[in-house]
Design a protein around this motif. Structure first.
Motif, short mmCIF file in Angstrom:
data_model
loop_
_atom_site.label_atom_id
_atom_site.label_comp_id
_atom_site.label_asym_id
_atom_site.label_seq_id
_atom_site.Cartn_x
_atom_site.Cartn_y
_atom_site.Cartn_z
N GLU A 290 0.81 -1.20 0.00
CA GLU A 290 0.00 0.00 0.00
C GLU A 290 0.85 1.27 0.00
O GLU A 290 0.36 2.34 -0.34
CB GLU A 290 -0.92 0.02 1.22
CG GLU A 290 -2.01 -1.04 1.16
CD GLU A 290 -2.94 -0.95 2.36
OE1 GLU A 290 -2.59 -0.23 3.32
OE2 GLU A 290 -4.00 -1.60 2.33
N VAL B 157 -0.09 4.96 -1.51
CA VAL B 157 -0.26 6.16 -0.67
C VAL B 157 0.61 7.29 -1.19
O VAL B 157 0.19 8.45 -1.24
CB VAL B 157 0.08 5.84 0.80
CG1 VAL B 157 0.13 7.13 1.63
CG2 VAL B 157 -0.95 4.88 1.39
N ARG C 223 -1.02 8.62 -4.34
CA ARG C 223 -2.25 9.33 -4.04
C ARG C 223 -1.95 10.69 -3.39
O ARG C 223 -2.61 11.70 -3.66
CB ARG C 223 -3.13 8.49 -3.11
CG ARG C 223 -3.69 7.24 -3.76
CD ARG C 223 -4.37 6.36 -2.74
NE ARG C 223 -5.65 6.91 -2.32
CZ ARG C 223 -6.84 6.42 -2.69
NH1 ARG C 223 -6.90 5.36 -3.48
NH2 ARG C 223 -7.95 6.97 -2.26
N THR C 224 -0.93 10.72 -2.52
CA THR C 224 -0.56 11.97 -1.87
C THR C 224 -0.04 12.98 -2.89
O THR C 224 -0.41 14.17 -2.86
CB THR C 224 0.51 11.73 -0.79
OG1 THR C 224 0.02 10.79 0.16
CG2 THR C 224 0.88 13.02 -0.08
N SER D 48 -3.01 14.19 -4.83
CA SER D 48 -3.86 15.11 -4.07
C SER D 48 -3.24 16.50 -3.99
O SER D 48 -3.94 17.52 -4.14
CB SER D 48 -4.12 14.57 -2.66
OG SER D 48 -2.93 14.54 -1.90
N ASN E 192 -8.60 12.82 1.95
CA ASN E 192 -9.11 11.46 1.75
C ASN E 192 -8.45 10.79 0.57
O ASN E 192 -8.16 9.60 0.59
CB ASN E 192 -10.63 11.49 1.56
CG ASN E 192 -11.38 11.42 2.87
OD1 ASN E 192 -11.49 10.37 3.48
ND2 ASN E 192 -11.88 12.56 3.32
N PHE F 60 -4.79 9.42 1.71
CA PHE F 60 -4.53 8.29 2.63
C PHE F 60 -5.66 7.27 2.74
O PHE F 60 -5.45 6.19 3.28
CB PHE F 60 -4.19 8.80 4.04
CG PHE F 60 -5.29 9.52 4.74
CD1 PHE F 60 -6.32 8.81 5.36
CD2 PHE F 60 -5.32 10.90 4.79
CE1 PHE F 60 -7.33 9.49 6.02
CE2 PHE F 60 -6.33 11.57 5.43
CZ PHE F 60 -7.34 10.86 6.06
N ASN F 61 -6.85 7.58 2.24
CA ASN F 61 -7.96 6.64 2.35
C ASN F 61 -7.93 5.69 1.15
O ASN F 61 -8.58 5.92 0.13
CB ASN F 61 -9.29 7.39 2.42
CG ASN F 61 -10.44 6.47 2.84
OD1 ASN F 61 -10.30 5.24 2.82
ND2 ASN F 61 -11.56 7.07 3.20
N THR F 62 -7.18 4.63 1.29
CA THR F 62 -6.99 3.70 0.16
C THR F 62 -8.24 2.89 -0.15
O THR F 62 -8.30 2.22 -1.18
CB THR F 62 -5.82 2.74 0.46
OG1 THR F 62 -6.07 2.08 1.70
CG2 THR F 62 -4.51 3.51 0.55
N LYS F 63 -9.24 2.92 0.72
CA LYS F 63 -10.47 2.18 0.45
C LYS F 63 -11.34 2.90 -0.58
O LYS F 63 -12.21 2.29 -1.20
CB LYS F 63 -11.26 2.01 1.75
CG LYS F 63 -10.57 1.10 2.77
CD LYS F 63 -11.41 0.94 4.02
CE LYS F 63 -10.71 0.03 5.03
NZ LYS F 63 -11.50 -0.13 6.29
N LEU F 64 -11.10 4.22 -0.74
CA LEU F 64 -11.85 4.97 -1.73
C LEU F 64 -11.14 4.92 -3.07
O LEU F 64 -9.94 5.22 -3.14
CB LEU F 64 -11.99 6.44 -1.30
CG LEU F 64 -13.04 6.76 -0.23
CD1 LEU F 64 -12.93 8.24 0.16
CD2 LEU F 64 -14.44 6.46 -0.74
N THR G 231 -12.77 10.28 -5.71
CA THR G 231 -12.35 11.53 -5.06
C THR G 231 -11.98 12.59 -6.09
O THR G 231 -12.23 13.77 -5.87
CB THR G 231 -11.16 11.26 -4.12
OG1 THR G 231 -10.16 10.51 -4.81
CG2 THR G 231 -11.60 10.49 -2.90
#
Length: 236
Positions: A3, A7, A10-11, A14, A50, A53-57, A62
């Motif tokens: 993961e 992350v 994704r960071t 974002s 989100n 760090f929210n890897t479930k989404l 987003t």
């Protein structure tokens, strides 16, 4: 462990979309904010947080939500420029809290605004006696604008019959980080030859200069990499 790369990606994503959104929406969103600006900034921050760090989404959920928010904010800003009623609805309107030297308690109650906070904001304007105030207005960003009574207002050159000085120009940055700011030289009709001659007088090259600016008084300020200070006061 697998993961971690997600992350990181994704960071970075974002941050990128938040930066792009901020550039698109302009400086108003990051300056002293209205209520709408505050809500917009909080919402965009929550969405990008989100995303990071929210890897479930799923990422595309987003990104879509963020895009919709930016579009709404941009649309509101656009229509606010075109229509005063829309601007008043989203940004609010200034509220008078002191008029003709009288405190308007009803207006303060509507805003849930206390006397203590009124005095605090007056002190921030270097006013320690409310009796000196003619008019005080709470702006849409929460700041206060104050007009003093005539007998307490600052004296101007016009009051004293003194002619104003000739208008001064803006300061112009000519060298930054050892490089010429050629755009500023051209736009302000500053000769590169003149600048180099001024540097020669000081036995300097452009690469020696951290910062050079022609001040509003027409004088040249130069700061070099070598400050000739052996023991700086703020050295740790």
């Amino acid at each position: 462990m697998s993961e971690y790369p997600e992350v990181i990606i994704r960071t970075a994503l974002s941050f990128s979309i938040l930066f792009i959104g901020a550039r698109l929406l302009g400086k108003q969103t990051i300056s002293q904010m209205t209520l709408f600006d505050f809500i917009a900034a909080i919402s965009l921050g929550a969405i990008t947080a989100n995303l990071s760090f929210n890897t479930k989404l799923p990422i595309h959920y987003t990104v879509i939500a963020y895009t919709i928010f930016v579009t709404i904010i941009y649309g509101v800003a656009y229509f606010s420029m075109k229509n005063r009623a829309v601007r008043g609805f989203f940004a609010g309107k200034p509220t008078i809290v002191i008029q003709n030297g009288k405190i308007l308690e009803n207006n303060m109650k509507t805003m849930r605004y206390t006397i203590d906070y009124l005095n605090q904001q007056l002190r921030e304007k270097d006013i320690f006696d409310v009796s000196q105030v003619q008019t005080a207005i709470i702006e849409t960003n929460g700041g206060m604008s104050v007009e003093k009574k005539p007998e307490y207002a600052a004296v101007t050159r016009q009051d004293l019959g003194i002619s104003a000085e000739q208008k001064k120009n803006f300061a112009v940055e000519l060298v930054m980080d050892g490089e010429l700011v050629t755009k500023n030289l051209k736009e302000n009709h500053v000769s590169e030859t003149w600048l180099r001659k001024e540097l020669d007088k000081r036995q300097l090259k452009v690469s020696d200069v951290v910062y050079a600016v022609r001040g509003s008084n027409g004088r040249l300020f130069i700061d070099t990499y070598d400050d000739h200070i052996t023991s700086p006061v703020d050295q740790e």
